[in-house]
Design an enzyme around this catalytic site. Sequence first.
Site, PDB file in Angstrom:
ATOM      1  N   ALA A   1       0.824  -1.214   0.000  1.00 25.18           N
ATOM      2  CA  ALA A   1       0.000   0.000   0.000  1.00 25.18           C
ATOM      3  C   ALA A   1       0.853   1.256   0.000  1.00 25.18           C
ATOM      4  O   ALA A   1       0.478   2.269   0.593  1.00 25.18           O
ATOM      5  CB  ALA A   1      -0.942  -0.015   1.210  1.00 25.18           C
TER       6      ALA A   1
ATOM      7  N   SER B   1       2.895   4.231  -2.487  1.00 28.30           N
ATOM      8  CA  SER B   1       2.346   5.136  -3.499  1.00 28.30           C
ATOM      9  C   SER B   1       1.911   4.389  -4.755  1.00 28.30           C
ATOM     10  O   SER B   1       0.788   4.561  -5.244  1.00 28.30           O
ATOM     11  CB  SER B   1       3.385   6.197  -3.868  1.00 28.30           C
ATOM     12  OG  SER B   1       3.671   7.032  -2.789  1.00 28.30           O
TER      13      SER B   1
ATOM     14  N   LYS C   1      10.786  -2.736  -9.206  1.00 28.14           N
ATOM     15  CA  LYS C   1      11.803  -2.445 -10.220  1.00 28.14           C
ATOM     16  C   LYS C   1      13.181  -2.481  -9.570  1.00 28.14           C
ATOM     17  O   LYS C   1      13.565  -1.540  -8.874  1.00 28.14           O
ATOM     18  CB  LYS C   1      11.535  -1.083 -10.868  1.00 28.14           C
ATOM     19  CG  LYS C   1      10.230  -1.050 -11.659  1.00 28.14           C
ATOM     20  CD  LYS C   1       9.959   0.309 -12.268  1.00 28.14           C
ATOM     21  CE  LYS C   1       8.692   0.275 -13.120  1.00 28.14           C
ATOM     22  NZ  LYS C   1       8.393   1.583 -13.731  1.00 28.14           N
TER      23      LYS C   1
ATOM     24  N   GLY D   1       6.864   1.332 -17.130  1.00 36.07           N
ATOM     25  CA  GLY D   1       6.618   2.444 -18.035  1.00 36.07           C
ATOM     26  C   GLY D   1       6.760   3.756 -17.292  1.00 36.07           C
ATOM     27  O   GLY D   1       7.106   3.781 -16.108  1.00 36.07           O
TER      28      GLY D   1
ATOM     29  N   LYS E   1      16.817   2.412 -14.888  1.00 34.82           N
ATOM     30  CA  LYS E   1      16.449   3.833 -14.991  1.00 34.82           C
ATOM     31  C   LYS E   1      16.510   4.524 -13.639  1.00 34.82           C
ATOM     32  O   LYS E   1      16.762   5.726 -13.555  1.00 34.82           O
ATOM     33  CB  LYS E   1      15.082   3.984 -15.638  1.00 34.82           C
ATOM     34  CG  LYS E   1      13.933   3.257 -14.920  1.00 34.82           C
ATOM     35  CD  LYS E   1      13.213   4.116 -13.910  1.00 34.82           C
ATOM     36  CE  LYS E   1      12.130   3.329 -13.207  1.00 34.82           C
ATOM     37  NZ  LYS E   1      11.329   4.152 -12.285  1.00 34.82           N
TER      38      LYS E   1
ATOM     39  N   THR F   1      11.420   9.364 -15.013  1.00 37.78           N
ATOM     40  CA  THR F   1      12.094   9.221 -13.723  1.00 37.78           C
ATOM     41  C   THR F   1      13.269  10.174 -13.587  1.00 37.78           C
ATOM     42  O   THR F   1      13.586  10.633 -12.490  1.00 37.78           O
ATOM     43  CB  THR F   1      12.570   7.766 -13.546  1.00 37.78           C
ATOM     44  OG1 THR F   1      11.484   6.878 -13.826  1.00 37.78           O
ATOM     45  CG2 THR F   1      13.042   7.509 -12.136  1.00 37.78           C
TER      46      THR F   1
END
Length: 331
Positions: free
Chosen positions: A9, A11, A105, A135, A190, A247
């Site tokens: 839970a 962001s 990620k 994405g 990234k 990002t």
Amino acid sequence: MTRAAVLGAGSWGTAFAKVLADAGTDVTIWARRAEVAEVLHTHHRNPSYLTDIPLPPLAATHDPAVALDGADIVVLAVPSQSLRANLEEWKGLIAPDASLLSLAKGIENGTLLRMSQVIGEVTGADASRIAVLSGPNLAREIAVGQPAATVIACSDAERAVALQHASATGYFRPYTNTDVIGCEVGGACKNVIALACGIASGMGLGDNTVASIITRGLAEIIRLGVALGAEPATLAGLAGVGDLVATCTSPLSRNRSFGHALGTGGSMETAQAATHGQVAEGVKSCTSIRALAVKHDVDMPLTTAVNQVCHEGMAVREAVGNLLGRRIKPE
């Protein structure tokens, strides 16, 4: 109706739970803290993240067994370095044919495994059941309904399409792909390049510098991705360039904000405070990505510099000087 359990839970977990609910999927979100689950369930707001954004009616619980009961889609929305430990607790509760969708990620420290590999190793799920989403997906913008696109990658194209339909809304447009490796490499790397962009910005360097870092960072990402078996076209798309640009340039990016604090002369502790306690994945993943690059003999100077600043005590100006002092060569 398709039923989804969103495990996490924070962001992005909260924003994606909203996406699923808006797409007509029955959603239950799991929160680690009981008091957070109670507010989510009763008032349809997250008291810790995106606190000002109303959520559609969705169930929330502190009990993973309740969240996972009957779930066709299991969304894994916990930080990459804690995914394994959480999955060890949850694996016996997951339905045998449920789709496992990773939002994490990163590259796992120690094992150097991608998140889909961690999921397969811990749960025993076949690769055809494991999907990843990547994405230009800044959580706040999506939570308020601003248009965005993403990629859902799975080796089983039909499963990817089912996940696509479960999360498509008027503001959130998912595309499908079978290149899981490319999406995961782009999503992990990234974050590290965004740290570098933040450092440059914090040092007062301008747009030319940031654009150069993004471009050379993309070259690093493509080199590593290809070495691991990714398709270059994936990294030229939403899961590569798209995610990288968002990002690296947005003040909403935790990784860029963390790097910016370092660039202004801040310590790791003050940089963590600048992200309001939220996880900047690139800080931990830069070590594992660098190790993965060394293992596959891939040159990643920006990643190396970020790791030196974050974990080896190198001053940011020394790291920048080392990068500028590299020998000149053809692009």
